[in-house]
Design an enzyme around this catalytic site. Structure first.
Site, PDB file in Angstrom:
ATOM      1  N   THR A 109       0.833  -1.202   0.000  1.00  8.72           N
ATOM      2  CA  THR A 109       0.000   0.000   0.000  1.00  8.72           C
ATOM      3  C   THR A 109       0.857   1.236   0.000  1.00  8.72           C
ATOM      4  O   THR A 109       1.494   1.559   0.989  1.00  8.72           O
ATOM      5  CB  THR A 109      -0.897   0.041   1.233  1.00  8.72           C
ATOM      6  N   THR A 185       5.681  -5.597   2.860  1.00 11.18           N
ATOM      7  CA  THR A 185       6.921  -5.641   3.646  1.00 11.18           C
ATOM      8  C   THR A 185       7.292  -7.038   4.131  1.00 11.18           C
ATOM      9  O   THR A 185       8.456  -7.295   4.405  1.00 11.18           O
ATOM     10  CB  THR A 185       6.821  -4.723   4.877  1.00 11.18           C
ATOM     11  N   ASP A 186       6.305  -7.937   4.224  1.00 14.74           N
ATOM     12  CA  ASP A 186       6.611  -9.228   4.862  1.00 14.74           C
ATOM     13  C   ASP A 186       7.740  -9.981   4.166  1.00 14.74           C
ATOM     14  O   ASP A 186       8.610 -10.557   4.814  1.00 14.74           O
ATOM     15  CB  ASP A 186       5.363 -10.121   4.876  1.00 14.74           C
ATOM     16  N   LYS A 264      13.416  -8.112   7.788  1.00 14.27           N
ATOM     17  CA  LYS A 264      12.320  -7.540   8.583  1.00 14.27           C
ATOM     18  C   LYS A 264      12.421  -8.112   9.988  1.00 14.27           C
ATOM     19  O   LYS A 264      12.410  -9.324  10.167  1.00 14.27           O
ATOM     20  CB  LYS A 264      10.974  -7.907   7.954  1.00 14.27           C
TER      21      LYS A 264
END
Lengths: 463, 645
Positions: A109, A185-186, A264
């Protein structure tokens, strides 16, 4: 219009009630219930995962409520007001003095709107929409966009990786000054790693970006991340695959991480991406890019890059745990896996009961590589007998390659060759920092809260 | 139509308010008494000014669910503020800082909200939809407040009518602002996320006094649950005011009900006077269409001024912009509120939107004394090509702020030809108010995509209804009939011990309502004055103590002693309570006292009675009925007198 659209998300008893009174989604209604309560508002679509018992109403105050359909005794329809959800679109201004930057969308997003069907947020993407929501972008570049995929990052796979690499190659050939890739982002660090291998020696920056708070919220990190990313792509001298995300959780600066060393590290923090076992390439804010090191690949004007879109899908990864039984490994061998990456304990260990399985893997020609689940530090299989025994069983240590990076690299290496010696030389020959000769002592900094000097630091510098 | 002129506050009559069409409604905020915050597990109600760390954020406007931008959001974005959050580890976790998604809603808080809705006889919603209400001022780090409607409708009796309620919501409390200077606003985050309910009434109050009275009823009603917080800041209200031809203006954060009448009076006056000003401007031909204004950079013209604020600004390299408002001469000193003029409306806007927070932030040609030298005004007027009808306003700051300031001056002046701009305004201690921000609309609501809708089952509603107190107006009626005196009535109706009262005056206790009422209301106050933690008192203690009393094991006076004992020792030890004296004991003690007194030479013989009583009661306090002793002593003294001693 089809029923499905008219009654978006409603079914069962609620759908019956709507049909009985002739009400549709977006109808402006007065409702009465058998309990004597009265409500007025607009019927909203219902999320498909919510129960089938309630009708959702948006009241004049802007609040939504749910009314039990079986209690509704009458509906009076006053009109209809369809939501016109549109991000204000403005033509992205062209400035011939600014670099051409291409933004590829894969999902995630950057700008977004609400999806009534799932209740989740779906992205909006055209340059006009982006300019409408983040007008600052025009200060840095002439932006072009292309939506490659619209998937959540967990659904990224070989098809998307290869497609993205090919799309990047095409743009570089066309002389773009920088590339930005919008990504969930994952698994951003998985994609950053594979792109580092598939596009080598790029003459321009390839910058991955996303957001930890969706852009439908005022405090979102999306706009600032995107501003940083287009600035890095258009202006920076660093021609590598990078991840550009928040440095601290504050809205102050971003970090440019090398695509092969980034991970991450928090499920929800804005500052979730960290360079592991090394320091980031640079800090970036709206006004400047400040390199933190000098050993990066520089921007060039030639087109001598390598496109290597290879991928072997039958590769697995095993996160070792004590009490692991050999069938975990056996099942992968029996399923025809060609490679296995193990995230071992400590310096890279597994228990003895696994040895027969590892031997079987070796005999069957399955490539087995060892990484460390501690994330920081090197695999060191000479220190203990266990390690030496495992190497005899064909397990190859991968130095300080991160487990996810080793996984992506093994997929890529096996995509090119089934000769295990060749694969081994590809795996152990670093392409862009996935293994390093040395770990600087500031490459491992996980500060421990509560300690006076750490608290003093936190109190002085914004988190 | 605008020929009426506001009188001083004390002279305004209900008829005067009717004449201007005064209408007012309330938004009453009340913190709930829960252990934890609403959407995370941080402790609620723990305040501290110290902090461990700071976080910096900026807010950007986003689209509403229906695809619109909210005006307030755009305004706040214009201000380009650095928002600093000060966080203390004990009171704030990563949720409040918007680095962790919300946890499930606090069920204890939701129960209380539903209970309060029931007191209004409102409709409790079947399904709770958590919304995000945008606040771009930074008072909430996410940029929105999580909030949900728990009930719709309802009403409370007032005078000979009802005041109707629009809705009630449960929401998270916001940060406490500690400073807002220039482009930097600082917040403390301890209060952030505490559960709060907001009750919104229809604008059915017709005078400032009515607003305060209705607010008082609403506050007492929620307190009667015993499940809301009390004390400074636990209950806050926003007051909406409008007059005929005006618009709904929200006065935010009124800290005490006492302030409401003067605040609403001043706001009604402000609107009325602005409407009169619009009329006057229109009479001169100045309308939204004919309105004319422009501004110029005049830094060079007044660069040698001795007027300190501008001299300092120029010294710092700032710019001075001069706005010319055609036909506005005299209007900048048009009165809006008590001792407050139209120029204040403009100065407020410049302060908030252009972030020029150091006052004065403007000067103008309707008030030239103590500002620029006359020659400088003359030069400016010449440069700006001003006629006697026009007004000039100067604003100064860095390039961006001075530009924003000049633009806002023009925007606000033009609005004067249109009417009353929709705003939220902040309450000042002197009863006037000032611009805070543009009034947000329903566009700022957005469904919370982090939390699914939550059904509220009929079973849950039933359980809550069973525990909800009787409404205070019903209690008041009942207690009046029981003879509870007026000074105790209101407090008893709100008291969390009202059910104890009702139990104790009924079978099998049948105690005297007046005594029980006064014990329940007055004793805790006395005990608090002794520094005792009265919040520890529960129904059980009252029941236990009154049982002892009703069975004759202790006398009236020992009731207080027993409660005191409980608060000091955590238990009531019957054996240590004063037991009632036998008649014989009393006779002996009275006899001794009479002997004692007759061995003393009194300086004030007329105080003899008090002294004798003091001697006896010191000894027997809690063990005798003081009235009986008093009668005995009086009769003994009387017989002494008649015996000629």
């Amino acid at each position: 219009m089809e029923d499905k659209e008219l009654f978006k998300g409603y079914s069962s008893i609620t759908l019956d009630v709507m049909k009985k009174w002739g009400a549709f989604v977006w109808s402006d209604i007065d409702v009465e219930t058998s309990e004597g309560s009265k409500y007025s508002g607009i019927i909203l679509p219902r999320s498909e995962t919510a129960d089938k018992l309630h009708l959702v109403l948006k009241m004049a105050t802007g609040y939504n409520i749910g009314i039990r359909a079986d209690k509704i005794s009458s509906i009076v329809i006053k009109g209809r007001k369809v939501a016109n959800y549109k991000i204000p679109e403005k033509a992205f201004p062209y400035d011939k003095g600014k670099p051409r930057v291409k933004l590829f969308g894969t999902g995630g997003t950057i700008a977004s709107r609400l999806d009534y069907r799932t209740g989740a947020v779906i992205p909006a993407f055209s340059p006009g929409e982006l300019y409408g929501s983040v007008p600052e972008l025009a200060d840095y570049c002439n932006l072009e966009t292309e939506k490659l995929y619209g998937v959540f990052s967990e659904n990224m796979g070989p098809e998307q990786w290869i497609g993205t690499a090919n799309a990047i190659a095409k743009e570089i050939e066309k002389g773009v000054k920088g590339i930005v890739i919008g990504h969930g982002t994952d698994t951003m660090h998985h994609t950053a790693a594979i792109l580092s291998f598939m596009i080598q020696n790029s003459p321009v920056p390839i910058v991955m970006v996303g957001s930890q708070r969706s852009s439908d919220r005022p405090s979102s990190d999306a706009a600032l991340n995107l501003i940083h990313a287009v600035k890095a792509a258009g202006e920076s001298d660093i021609a590598e695959v990078m991840v550009c995300m928040f440095g601290p959780t504050s809205d102050s600066y971003g970090l440019l991480h090398r695509g092969t060393r980034v991970r991450k590290m928090h499920s929800s923090y804005r500052s979730t991406f960290r360079t592991i076992g090394d320091i980031p390439l640079a800090m970036i804010d709206r006004n400047k890019i400040s390199p933190l090191r000098q050993d990066y690949k520089r921007r060039r004007t030639d087109n001598n890059f390598i496109l290597a879109p290879y991928f072997e899908e039958r590769v697995g990864m095993v996160y070792y745990y004590p009490n692991m039984m050999p069938d975990m490994i056996d099942s992968m061998i029996d399923s025809g896996y060609k490679g296995i990456v193990i995230a071992g304990t400590g310096l890279g260990h597994v228990n003895k009961p696994l040895y027969p399985a590892l031997k079987r893997a070796k005999d069957k020609g399955v490539a087995v590589y060892m990484t460390v689940q501690t994330l920081w530090g090197y695999v060191q299989m000479y220190v203990y007998e266990t390690g030496r025994e495992m190497m005899d069983l064909g397990v190859v240590p991968t130095a300080n390659m991160l487990p996810e990076v080793a996984y992506m690299k093994l997929c890529w290496a096996l995509g090119q060759s089934s000769d295990l010696e060749k694969v081994k030389s590809i795996m152990l020959d670093p392409i862009n920092g996935e293994t390093t000769d040395r770990e600087p002592s500031n490459g491992y900094l996980v500060y421990q809260g509560g300690i006076p000097e750490v608290e003093e630091f936190i109190s002085k510098f914004r988190k | 139509m605008y020929d009426f002129e506001f009188k001083p506050f004390d002279e305004m009559t209900p008829e005067d308010y009717a004449r201007v069409g005064f209408m007012s409604g309330l938004e009453v905020h009340q913190q709930l008494l829960t252990d934890q915050k609403l959407f995370c597990r941080c402790p609620a109600g723990k305040y501290q000014k110290s902090y461990n760390a700071e976080i910096l954020r900026h807010m950007r406007p986003t689209l509403s669910e229906l695809g619109e931008y909210d005006g307030t959001a755009l305004m706040e974005f214009k201000t380009k503020k650095d928002i600093i959050y000060r966080i203390h580890y004990d009171t704030v976790c990563t949720y409040e800082m918007d680095d962790t998604p919300p946890f499930q809603i606090n069920e204890q808080a939701l129960d209380i909200a539903i209970e309060v809705g029931m007191l209004y006889d409102a409709y409790i919603v079947d399904e709770l939809h958590i919304a995000r209400k945008q606040y771009l001022d930074g008072s909430i780090p996410t940029g929105f407040q999580r909030t949900a409607i728990t009930s719709v409708g309802g009403r409370i009796p007032y005078k000979d009518r009802y005041i109707n309620i629009i809705q009630m919501s449960i929401e998270e409390d916001s940060c406490r602002e500690t400073s807002d200077v220039g482009h930097r606003r600082v917040y403390l985050t301890d209060r952030l996320g505490m559960p709060l309910i907001e009750t919104v009434t229809y604008p059915e109050m017709k005078t400032p006094q009515e607003v305060a009275e209705v607010n008082q009823i609403l506050r007492r009603l929620v307190r009667s649950t015993g499940r809301v917080r009390t004390g400074v800041g636990a209950g806050r209200e926003d007051v909406n005011v409008s007059v005929t031809g005006g618009t709904r203006i929200e006065i935010k954060g009124v800290p005490s009900i006492k302030r409401i009448p003067l605040l609403t009076y001043n706001e009604a006056m402000r609107q009325w006077n602005l409407l009169r000003m619009r009329q006057s401007l229109a009479n001169k031909g100045i309308t939204p269409d004919t309105f004319k204004a422009n501004f110029e950079d005049v830094t060079k013209i007044i660069k040698k001024t001795h007027f300190k604020p501008i001299a300092d600004a120029i010294h710092n390299g700032f710019k001075v912009n001069c706005v010319k408002l055609d036909g506005f001469a005299g209007y900048l000193k048009w009165q809006t509120q008590t001792d407050t003029y139209f120029s204040k409306e403009i100065s407020d806007r410049v302060r908030v939107i252009a972030c020029l927070t150091t006052l004065p932030n403007i000067i103008h040609s309707d008030n030239i004394s103590e500002t620029l030298a006359s020659a400088e005004w003359v030069a400016l007027k010449k440069f700006m090509n001003v006629t006697a009808d026009d007004a000039l306003i100067l604003v100064w700051g860095d390039d961006a702020d001075a530009l924003m300031g000049a633009n806002e001056i023009i925007i606000r002046a033009r609005e004067a030809t249109i009417g009353i701009p929709s705003e939220t305004r902040q309450a000042y201690p002197d009863g006037t108010n000032g611009f805070e921000r543009i009034l947000p609309g329903p566009e700022r609501m957005y469904p919370d995509t982090d939390l699914p809708p939550k059904p509220i089952t009929d079973e849950r509603k039933k359980l809550i209804r069973a525990r909800a107190p009787e409404q205070i107006w019903i209690r008041t009626q009942k207690y009046t009939k029981l003879g509870v005196p007026d000074d105790l009535l209101e407090e008893l109706a709100v008291s969390r011990f009202a059910p104890s009262f009702e139990l104790l005056i009924a079978e099998p206790f049948n105690l005297d309502p007046v005594f029980v009422a006064s014990a329940i209301i007055q004793y805790p106050k006395r005990l608090r004055r002794r520094g005792l933690p009265i919040e520890k008192l529960t129904h059980d203690e009252f029941e236990k103590v009154f049982k002892l009393y009703s069975s004759g094991k202790i006398l009236k006076d020992a009731v207080l002693i027993a409660l005191d004992m409980f608060l000091r020792n955590g238990e009531i030890d019957e054996s240590k309570l004063p037991s009632p004296c036998t008649d014989e004991e009393i006779n002996i003690r009275v006899g001794m006292a009479m002997k004692q007194i007759n061995h003393i030479t009194l300086i004030n013989p007329e105080k003899k009675y008090e002294i004798v009583m003091g001697i006896i009661m010191d000894d027997l306090r809690g063990r005798v009925d003081g009235k009986m002793v008093s009668e005995m002593v009086s009769s003994l003294l009387n017989s002494e007198m008649s015996n000629g001693r």
